[in-house]
Scaffold this motif. Sequence first.
Motif, mmCIF file in Angstrom:
data_model
loop_
_atom_site.group_PDB
_atom_site.id
_atom_site.type_symbol
_atom_site.label_atom_id
_atom_site.label_comp_id
_atom_site.label_asym_id
_atom_site.label_seq_id
_atom_site.Cartn_x
_atom_site.Cartn_y
_atom_site.Cartn_z
ATOM 1 N N ASN A 27 33.457 36.582 49.541
ATOM 2 C CA ASN A 27 32.799 37.317 48.447
ATOM 3 C C ASN A 27 32.453 38.759 48.835
ATOM 4 O O ASN A 27 31.618 39.397 48.182
ATOM 5 N N ASP A 28 33.074 39.271 49.882
ATOM 6 C CA ASP A 28 32.713 40.603 50.379
ATOM 7 C C ASP A 28 33.219 41.728 49.471
ATOM 8 O O ASP A 28 34.091 41.529 48.630
ATOM 9 N N GLY A 29 32.651 42.920 49.703
ATOM 10 C CA GLY A 29 33.097 44.135 49.033
ATOM 11 C C GLY A 29 32.399 44.368 47.712
ATOM 12 O O GLY A 29 31.816 43.434 47.118
ATOM 13 N N ASN A 30 32.397 45.585 47.271
ATOM 14 C CA ASN A 30 31.849 45.917 45.950
ATOM 15 C C ASN A 30 32.443 47.230 45.444
ATOM 16 O O ASN A 30 32.925 48.050 46.224
ATOM 17 N N PRO A 44 29.492 42.226 40.391
ATOM 18 C CA PRO A 44 28.310 41.395 40.633
ATOM 19 C C PRO A 44 28.243 40.968 42.095
ATOM 20 O O PRO A 44 29.253 40.991 42.792
ATOM 21 N N THR A 45 27.067 40.569 42.531
ATOM 22 C CA THR A 45 26.893 40.095 43.908
ATOM 23 C C THR A 45 27.404 38.661 44.038
ATOM 24 O O THR A 45 27.354 37.874 43.085
ATOM 25 N N GLY A 46 27.931 38.370 45.225
ATOM 26 C CA GLY A 46 28.222 36.985 45.590
ATOM 27 C C GLY A 46 29.377 36.316 44.881
ATOM 28 O O GLY A 46 29.390 35.096 44.766
ATOM 29 N N LYS A 49 35.739 39.184 44.806
ATOM 30 C CA LYS A 49 36.141 40.344 44.010
ATOM 31 C C LYS A 49 37.626 40.271 43.628
ATOM 32 O O LYS A 49 38.108 41.101 42.856
ATOM 33 N N SER A 76 25.713 44.075 42.473
ATOM 34 C CA SER A 76 25.950 44.027 43.920
ATOM 35 C C SER A 76 24.670 44.268 44.716
ATOM 36 O O SER A 76 23.857 45.133 44.364
ATOM 37 N N SER A 77 24.547 43.541 45.819
ATOM 38 C CA SER A 77 23.392 43.737 46.713
ATOM 39 C C SER A 77 23.417 45.119 47.367
ATOM 40 O O SER A 77 22.423 45.545 47.939
ATOM 41 N N GLU A 78 24.571 45.789 47.291
ATOM 42 C CA GLU A 78 24.704 47.120 47.908
ATOM 43 C C GLU A 78 24.623 48.248 46.876
ATOM 44 O O GLU A 78 25.067 49.365 47.138
ATOM 45 N N HIS A 97 33.545 49.785 48.380
ATOM 46 C CA HIS A 97 33.100 49.345 49.711
ATOM 47 C C HIS A 97 33.890 48.096 50.074
ATOM 48 O O HIS A 97 34.001 47.167 49.266
ATOM 49 N N HIS A 99 35.742 45.734 53.760
ATOM 50 C CA HIS A 99 35.678 45.438 55.201
ATOM 51 C C HIS A 99 37.101 45.321 55.748
ATOM 52 O O HIS A 99 37.464 44.265 56.295
ATOM 53 N N HIS A 160 30.015 47.013 60.221
ATOM 54 C CA HIS A 160 29.943 46.516 58.845
ATOM 55 C C HIS A 160 31.258 46.711 58.070
ATOM 56 O O HIS A 160 31.872 45.729 57.672
HETATM 57 P P1 13P Z 1 27.854 41.901 47.161
HETATM 58 O O1 13P Z 1 28.669 40.686 46.762
HETATM 59 O O2 13P Z 1 26.381 41.710 46.945
HETATM 60 O O3 13P Z 1 28.382 43.143 46.519
HETATM 61 O O4 13P Z 1 27.967 42.094 48.729
HETATM 62 C C1 13P Z 1 29.193 42.048 49.398
HETATM 63 C C2 13P Z 1 29.199 42.873 50.640
HETATM 64 O O5 13P Z 1 30.259 43.145 51.146
HETATM 65 C C3 13P Z 1 27.939 43.352 51.231
HETATM 66 O O6 13P Z 1 28.202 44.313 52.204
#
Ligand code: 13P
Length: 192
Positions: A27-30, A44-46, A49, A76-78, A97, A99, A160
Amino acid sequence: MVSEFEIKKQICDIGKRIYNRNMVAANDGNISVKISDNEFLCTPTGVSKGFMTPEYICKVDAKGNVLQANGDFKPSSEIKMHMRVYEKRPDVNAVVHAHPTYATSFAIAGIPLTQPIMPEAVIALGCVPIAEYGTPSTNEIPDAVEKYLPYYDAVLLESHGALTYSDSLLAAYHKMESVEFYAELLFKSRLL
Ligand code: 13P
Protein backbone atom coordinates in the motif's frame (compact mmCIF):
# COMPACT_ATOMS: atom_id res chain seq x y z
CA MET A 1 -10.61 22.45 -18.86
CA VAL A 2 -9.99 18.92 -17.60
CA SER A 3 -12.82 17.70 -15.33
CA GLU A 4 -12.21 16.63 -11.74
CA PHE A 5 -13.30 13.11 -12.67
CA GLU A 6 -10.72 13.02 -15.45
CA ILE A 7 -7.96 14.09 -13.01
CA LYS A 8 -9.06 11.34 -10.59
CA LYS A 9 -8.72 8.84 -13.45
CA GLN A 10 -5.25 10.21 -14.24
CA ILE A 11 -4.23 9.74 -10.57
CA CYS A 12 -5.42 6.11 -10.73
CA ASP A 13 -3.45 5.63 -13.94
CA ILE A 14 -0.24 6.99 -12.38
CA GLY A 15 -0.91 4.79 -9.33
CA LYS A 16 -0.95 1.77 -11.68
CA ARG A 17 2.27 2.90 -13.30
CA ILE A 18 4.19 3.30 -10.02
CA TYR A 19 2.85 -0.06 -8.79
CA ASN A 20 3.53 -1.93 -12.04
CA ARG A 21 7.08 -0.55 -12.24
CA ASN A 22 7.84 -1.81 -8.71
CA MET A 23 8.21 1.72 -7.41
CA VAL A 24 5.97 0.82 -4.47
CA ALA A 25 5.16 -2.34 -2.52
CA ALA A 26 1.79 -3.24 -1.00
CA ASN A 27 0.00 0.00 0.00
CA ASP A 28 3.02 2.31 -0.28
CA GLY A 29 3.29 5.61 -2.14
CA ASN A 30 0.99 8.57 -2.59
CA ILE A 31 0.00 11.05 -5.29
CA SER A 32 -1.67 14.46 -5.26
CA VAL A 33 -2.80 17.07 -7.78
CA LYS A 34 -3.61 20.75 -7.21
CA ILE A 35 -6.94 21.72 -8.76
CA SER A 36 -7.23 25.25 -7.31
CA ASP A 37 -5.42 27.35 -4.68
CA ASN A 38 -7.40 25.65 -1.91
CA GLU A 39 -8.41 22.30 -3.43
CA PHE A 40 -6.20 19.26 -3.92
CA LEU A 41 -7.01 15.70 -4.96
CA CYS A 42 -4.98 12.97 -3.26
CA THR A 43 -4.74 9.22 -2.94
CA PRO A 44 -6.27 7.65 0.17
CA THR A 45 -4.14 6.13 2.92
CA GLY A 46 -3.60 2.40 3.24
CA VAL A 47 -4.73 1.15 -0.17
CA SER A 48 -2.70 -0.32 -3.01
CA LYS A 49 -2.11 2.58 -5.38
CA GLY A 50 -2.09 0.08 -8.27
CA PHE A 51 -5.77 -0.82 -7.91
CA MET A 52 -7.60 2.46 -7.31
CA THR A 53 -10.74 3.71 -9.06
CA PRO A 54 -11.81 7.38 -9.16
CA GLU A 55 -14.11 7.07 -6.13
CA TYR A 56 -11.05 6.27 -3.96
CA ILE A 57 -9.60 9.75 -4.50
CA CYS A 58 -10.01 12.27 -1.65
CA LYS A 59 -10.16 16.06 -1.78
CA VAL A 60 -8.39 18.27 0.80
CA ASP A 61 -7.81 21.98 1.34
CA ALA A 62 -4.40 23.70 1.51
CA LYS A 63 -4.09 22.73 5.18
CA GLY A 64 -4.79 19.07 4.42
CA ASN A 65 -8.31 19.14 5.91
CA VAL A 66 -10.75 16.77 4.21
CA LEU A 67 -13.18 18.47 1.82
CA GLN A 68 -14.56 15.28 0.32
CA ALA A 69 -13.94 11.55 0.77
CA ASN A 70 -16.10 8.53 -0.02
CA GLY A 71 -16.87 5.77 2.50
CA ASP A 72 -13.98 4.98 4.82
CA PHE A 73 -11.31 6.58 2.63
CA LYS A 74 -9.01 9.06 4.39
CA PRO A 75 -6.33 11.20 2.74
CA SER A 76 -2.75 9.91 2.57
CA SER A 77 -0.87 9.87 5.87
CA GLU A 78 1.80 11.92 4.07
CA ILE A 79 -0.54 14.74 3.04
CA LYS A 80 1.47 17.26 5.12
CA MET A 81 4.53 16.55 2.99
CA HIS A 82 2.54 17.15 -0.22
CA MET A 83 1.06 20.37 1.18
CA ARG A 84 4.48 21.72 2.10
CA VAL A 85 5.60 21.25 -1.51
CA TYR A 86 2.60 23.21 -2.83
CA GLU A 87 3.14 25.92 -0.20
CA LYS A 88 6.79 26.45 -1.06
CA ARG A 89 6.54 25.87 -4.81
CA PRO A 90 3.59 27.76 -6.35
CA ASP A 91 4.68 26.47 -9.78
CA VAL A 92 3.98 22.87 -8.75
CA ASN A 93 0.64 21.22 -9.64
CA ALA A 94 1.38 17.58 -8.80
CA VAL A 95 3.41 15.57 -6.28
CA VAL A 96 4.43 11.90 -6.37
CA HIS A 97 5.97 9.92 -3.50
CA ALA A 98 7.25 6.37 -4.02
CA HIS A 99 9.85 3.88 -2.79
CA PRO A 100 11.68 2.81 -5.98
CA THR A 101 14.32 0.17 -5.24
CA TYR A 102 17.52 1.83 -6.44
CA ALA A 103 16.65 5.38 -5.40
CA THR A 104 15.54 4.18 -1.97
CA SER A 105 18.74 2.16 -1.62
CA PHE A 106 20.73 5.36 -2.14
CA ALA A 107 18.46 7.08 0.41
CA ILE A 108 19.20 4.27 2.90
CA ALA A 109 22.95 4.29 2.19
CA GLY A 110 23.00 8.08 2.62
CA ILE A 111 24.42 8.71 -0.88
CA PRO A 112 22.79 11.63 -2.75
CA LEU A 113 22.53 11.49 -6.56
CA THR A 114 25.09 14.17 -7.34
CA GLN A 115 27.39 12.59 -9.93
CA PRO A 116 26.77 14.03 -13.42
CA ILE A 117 26.77 10.58 -15.07
CA MET A 118 24.67 11.35 -18.15
CA PRO A 119 23.27 14.47 -19.83
CA GLU A 120 19.61 13.40 -19.65
CA ALA A 121 19.73 12.96 -15.87
CA VAL A 122 21.41 16.33 -15.44
CA ILE A 123 18.81 18.03 -17.66
CA ALA A 124 15.78 16.25 -16.16
CA LEU A 125 16.82 16.45 -12.51
CA GLY A 126 20.14 18.10 -11.80
CA CYS A 127 21.31 16.84 -8.42
CA VAL A 128 19.00 14.92 -6.10
CA PRO A 129 19.78 15.60 -2.42
CA ILE A 130 18.76 13.52 0.60
CA ALA A 131 16.47 15.12 3.18
CA GLU A 132 17.27 14.08 6.74
CA TYR A 133 15.18 11.23 8.19
CA GLY A 134 11.76 12.11 9.51
CA THR A 135 9.04 9.95 11.01
CA PRO A 136 6.39 9.21 8.36
CA SER A 137 3.12 11.16 8.70
CA THR A 138 4.63 13.76 11.08
CA ASN A 139 5.83 17.29 10.33
CA GLU A 140 9.40 15.99 10.52
CA ILE A 141 9.36 15.01 6.83
CA PRO A 142 7.95 18.32 5.49
CA ASP A 143 10.37 20.18 7.76
CA ALA A 144 13.30 18.12 6.45
CA VAL A 145 12.44 18.55 2.75
CA GLU A 146 11.53 22.25 2.96
CA LYS A 147 15.02 23.64 2.51
CA TYR A 148 15.55 21.65 -0.70
CA LEU A 149 12.25 22.56 -2.34
CA PRO A 150 13.25 25.88 -3.95
CA TYR A 151 16.34 24.37 -5.58
CA TYR A 152 15.44 20.81 -6.61
CA ASP A 153 12.54 19.01 -8.34
CA ALA A 154 13.34 15.67 -6.72
CA VAL A 155 14.45 14.81 -3.20
CA LEU A 156 15.40 11.49 -1.63
CA LEU A 157 13.98 10.91 1.86
CA GLU A 158 16.60 9.32 4.12
CA SER A 159 15.82 5.65 4.83
CA HIS A 160 12.40 6.06 3.22
CA GLY A 161 12.00 6.81 -0.49
CA ALA A 162 11.76 9.59 -3.06
CA LEU A 163 9.64 12.68 -3.68
CA THR A 164 9.12 14.34 -7.06
CA TYR A 165 6.93 17.26 -8.15
CA SER A 166 6.26 19.29 -11.26
CA ASP A 167 3.78 21.44 -13.14
CA SER A 168 1.75 18.41 -14.27
CA LEU A 169 1.05 14.94 -12.91
CA LEU A 170 2.70 13.24 -15.87
CA ALA A 171 5.83 15.39 -15.48
CA ALA A 172 6.00 14.66 -11.71
CA TYR A 173 5.70 10.93 -12.47
CA HIS A 174 8.35 11.15 -15.20
CA LYS A 175 10.72 12.73 -12.69
CA MET A 176 10.19 9.70 -10.44
CA GLU A 177 11.06 7.41 -13.38
CA SER A 178 14.16 9.52 -14.08
CA VAL A 179 15.29 9.44 -10.43
CA GLU A 180 15.02 5.66 -10.39
CA PHE A 181 16.76 5.25 -13.77
CA TYR A 182 19.55 7.60 -12.68
CA ALA A 183 19.97 5.69 -9.39
CA GLU A 184 20.04 2.33 -11.20
CA LEU A 185 22.68 3.54 -13.66
CA LEU A 186 24.76 5.01 -10.87
CA PHE A 187 24.56 1.76 -8.89
CA LYS A 188 25.50 -0.43 -11.88
CA SER A 189 28.30 1.84 -13.08
CA ARG A 190 29.78 1.83 -9.56
CA LEU A 191 29.80 -1.97 -9.63
CA LEU A 192 31.67 -1.97 -12.94
P1 13P B 1 -0.31 6.35 2.59
O1 13P B 1 -0.99 5.08 2.10
O2 13P B 1 -0.88 6.84 3.90
O3 13P B 1 -0.29 7.40 1.53
O4 13P B 1 1.19 6.01 2.96
C1 13P B 1 2.01 5.27 2.10
C2 13P B 1 3.46 5.62 2.26
O5 13P B 1 4.23 5.28 1.40
C3 13P B 1 3.93 6.37 3.43
O6 13P B 1 5.23 6.81 3.23
